[in-house]
Write a protein that holds these residues in place. Sequence first.
Motif, PDB file in Angstrom:
ATOM      1  N   ILE A 186     -18.426  18.871  -9.444  1.00 54.90           N
ATOM      2  CA  ILE A 186     -17.544  19.657 -10.316  1.00 54.90           C
ATOM      3  C   ILE A 186     -16.087  19.445  -9.908  1.00 54.90           C
ATOM      4  N   PHE A 187     -15.821  19.510  -8.589  1.00 57.12           N
ATOM      5  CA  PHE A 187     -14.467  19.260  -8.105  1.00 57.12           C
ATOM      6  C   PHE A 187     -14.015  17.848  -8.481  1.00 57.12           C
ATOM      7  N   THR A 188     -14.929  16.881  -8.416  1.00 56.13           N
ATOM      8  CA  THR A 188     -14.599  15.494  -8.752  1.00 56.13           C
ATOM      9  C   THR A 188     -14.220  15.367 -10.221  1.00 56.13           C
ATOM     10  N   MET A 189     -15.000  15.985 -11.104  1.00 52.75           N
ATOM     11  CA  MET A 189     -14.693  15.916 -12.537  1.00 52.75           C
ATOM     12  C   MET A 189     -13.376  16.597 -12.866  1.00 52.75           C
ATOM     13  N   VAL A 190     -13.108  17.713 -12.200  1.00 52.40           N
ATOM     14  CA  VAL A 190     -11.838  18.413 -12.422  1.00 52.40           C
ATOM     15  C   VAL A 190     -10.672  17.526 -12.000  1.00 52.40           C
ATOM     16  N   ALA A 191     -10.808  16.873 -10.834  1.00 49.81           N
ATOM     17  CA  ALA A 191      -9.736  16.011 -10.331  1.00 49.81           C
ATOM     18  C   ALA A 191      -9.475  14.843 -11.281  1.00 49.81           C
ATOM     19  N   ILE A 192     -10.536  14.182 -11.734  1.00 50.09           N
ATOM     20  CA  ILE A 192     -10.381  13.034 -12.639  1.00 50.09           C
ATOM     21  C   ILE A 192      -9.722  13.459 -13.946  1.00 50.09           C
ATOM     22  N   SER A 193     -10.172  14.573 -14.509  1.00 52.80           N
ATOM     23  CA  SER A 193      -9.611  15.056 -15.778  1.00 52.80           C
ATOM     24  C   SER A 193      -8.131  15.389 -15.639  1.00 52.80           C
ATOM     25  N   CYS A 194      -7.791  16.058 -14.544  1.00 57.12           N
ATOM     26  CA  CYS A 194      -6.383  16.443 -14.331  1.00 57.12           C
ATOM     27  C   CYS A 194      -5.499  15.221 -14.122  1.00 57.12           C
ATOM     28  N   ILE A 195      -5.978  14.250 -13.342  1.00 59.16           N
ATOM     29  CA  ILE A 195      -5.174  13.064 -13.048  1.00 59.16           C
ATOM     30  C   ILE A 195      -4.909  12.262 -14.314  1.00 59.16           C
ATOM     31  N   ILE A 196      -5.943  12.063 -15.137  1.00 58.87           N
ATOM     32  CA  ILE A 196      -5.775  11.305 -16.378  1.00 58.87           C
ATOM     33  C   ILE A 196      -4.772  12.002 -17.301  1.00 58.87           C
ATOM     34  N   THR A 197      -4.879  13.314 -17.405  1.00 60.20           N
ATOM     35  CA  THR A 197      -3.950  14.069 -18.254  1.00 60.20           C
ATOM     36  C   THR A 197      -2.526  13.956 -17.742  1.00 60.20           C
ATOM     37  N   GLN A 198      -2.349  14.086 -16.429  1.00 63.19           N
ATOM     38  CA  GLN A 198      -1.011  13.975 -15.846  1.00 63.19           C
ATOM     39  C   GLN A 198      -0.402  12.597 -16.084  1.00 63.19           C
ATOM     40  N   LEU A 199      -1.188  11.546 -15.901  1.00 62.28           N
ATOM     41  CA  LEU A 199      -0.680  10.189 -16.098  1.00 62.28           C
ATOM     42  C   LEU A 199      -0.223   9.979 -17.542  1.00 62.28           C
ATOM     43  N   ASN A 200      -1.001  10.504 -18.472  1.00 67.13           N
ATOM     44  CA  ASN A 200      -0.658  10.333 -19.881  1.00 67.13           C
ATOM     45  C   ASN A 200       0.695  10.962 -20.210  1.00 67.13           C
ATOM     46  N   TYR A 201       0.881  12.204 -19.791  1.00 64.11           N
ATOM     47  CA  TYR A 201       2.126  12.897 -20.131  1.00 64.11           C
ATOM     48  C   TYR A 201       3.276  12.471 -19.230  1.00 64.11           C
ATOM     49  N   LEU A 202       2.982  11.992 -18.030  1.00 64.89           N
ATOM     50  CA  LEU A 202       4.042  11.483 -17.181  1.00 64.89           C
ATOM     51  C   LEU A 202       4.659  10.226 -17.780  1.00 64.89           C
ATOM     52  N   ASN A 203       3.831   9.382 -18.407  1.00 64.09           N
ATOM     53  CA  ASN A 203       4.353   8.203 -19.091  1.00 64.09           C
ATOM     54  C   ASN A 203       5.293   8.605 -20.222  1.00 64.09           C
ATOM     55  N   MET A 204       4.953   9.667 -20.931  1.00 61.14           N
ATOM     56  CA  MET A 204       5.813  10.146 -22.006  1.00 61.14           C
ATOM     57  C   MET A 204       7.141  10.660 -21.469  1.00 61.14           C
ATOM     58  N   VAL A 205       7.085  11.274 -20.268  1.00 65.13           N
ATOM     59  CA  VAL A 205       8.305  11.786 -19.662  1.00 65.13           C
ATOM     60  C   VAL A 205       9.208  10.648 -19.218  1.00 65.13           C
ATOM     61  N   CYS A 206       8.638   9.682 -18.511  1.00 66.06           N
ATOM     62  CA  CYS A 206       9.441   8.655 -17.847  1.00 66.06           C
ATOM     63  C   CYS A 206      10.205   7.778 -18.833  1.00 66.06           C
ATOM     64  N   ILE A 207       9.671   7.559 -20.012  1.00 68.60           N
ATOM     65  CA  ILE A 207      10.326   6.655 -20.949  1.00 68.60           C
ATOM     66  C   ILE A 207      11.456   7.347 -21.700  1.00 68.60           C
ATOM     67  N   LYS A 238      -8.268  18.194  -2.501  1.00 66.71           N
ATOM     68  CA  LYS A 238      -8.481  18.714  -1.155  1.00 66.71           C
ATOM     69  C   LYS A 238      -9.965  18.988  -0.931  1.00 66.71           C
ATOM     70  N   ALA A 239     -10.634  19.559  -1.912  1.00 69.16           N
ATOM     71  CA  ALA A 239     -12.061  19.839  -1.791  1.00 69.16           C
ATOM     72  C   ALA A 239     -12.869  18.552  -1.651  1.00 69.16           C
ATOM     73  N   ILE A 240     -12.521  17.543  -2.444  1.00 71.91           N
ATOM     74  CA  ILE A 240     -13.229  16.259  -2.358  1.00 71.91           C
ATOM     75  C   ILE A 240     -13.005  15.621  -0.996  1.00 71.91           C
ATOM     76  N   PHE A 284     -23.873  20.281  -6.151  1.00 71.71           N
ATOM     77  CA  PHE A 284     -23.272  20.149  -7.481  1.00 71.71           C
ATOM     78  C   PHE A 284     -21.796  20.522  -7.470  1.00 71.71           C
ATOM     79  N   GLN A 285     -21.403  21.371  -6.510  1.00 73.76           N
ATOM     80  CA  GLN A 285     -19.994  21.781  -6.449  1.00 73.76           C
ATOM     81  C   GLN A 285     -19.065  20.590  -6.202  1.00 73.76           C
ATOM     82  N   THR A 286     -19.520  19.641  -5.384  1.00 66.86           N
ATOM     83  CA  THR A 286     -18.696  18.463  -5.101  1.00 66.86           C
ATOM     84  C   THR A 286     -18.403  17.690  -6.373  1.00 66.86           C
TER      85      THR A 286
END
Length: 247
Positions: free
Chosen positions: A214-235, A191-193, A210-212
């Motif tokens: 920081i929000f971007t790095m947080v979003a990328i880190s969270c999305i990558i983590t979610q995708l990784n564990y979501l794959n573990m869930v779905c299978i 939402k911030a981005i 710089f705040q923009t």
Amino acid sequence: MYSTNLIGFILAVVSSAFIGSSFIIKKKGLQRASLNGSRASGGGYGYLLQPLWWLGMVTMIVGEIANFVAYVYAPAVLVTPLGALSIIVSAVLAHFMLNEKLQKMGMLGCLLCIVGSTVIVLHAPQEKPLSSVEEIWQLALQPAFLLYTASTIAVAFFLILYCAPRFGQTNILVYIGICSIIGSLTVMSIKAIGIAIRLTIEGADQFVQFQTWIFTMVAISCIITQLNYLNMVCITLNFYVSIMFCI
């Protein structure tokens, strides 16, 4: 205001259709990878060699872009509940394409998702106008939000570092919990981005702040983590059940 909310509403619905479809396509790719002895639930990444999984990723990216733009035009409280519509899309496709039969309780859950999303959307409050990312940053530094963020990160690390290696294979709620908890931070950072992009287009460049980033790095880190564990869930779990918890 109402016209921009309508644009955000349409984009969110389109996003749900693409994202709901993408999970089914990715699930098919994960199933093919598991036939070759590389299960995502066991930490394997053989699905990265599956073209079908990548097709699902492309479909998801299109949906996420639409969802991202929706946050630019409409309040998060309006856009986020519409993500539940992807549950309906996924449940229907899973019924026909994955032979995951939707029982009566599942149908009731889908109905509740529709009713809940409709009620929230109809009563969504107007978004407070923001003139810079610095204002969002100041809101993010409020004690209540800092306490929530710290608690979320602490619980996520506990689940990732302690619970996932020990209980992830036997209790799928560990992976679901990681996706859900981190997802709350993903929504806020995206939402911030989105606001930063909108203000930049209007002439007030926010990417010099710089705040923009920081929000971007947080979003990328969270999305990558979610995708990784979501794959573990779905299978390892019936698809429509996992998505109900992960969206």
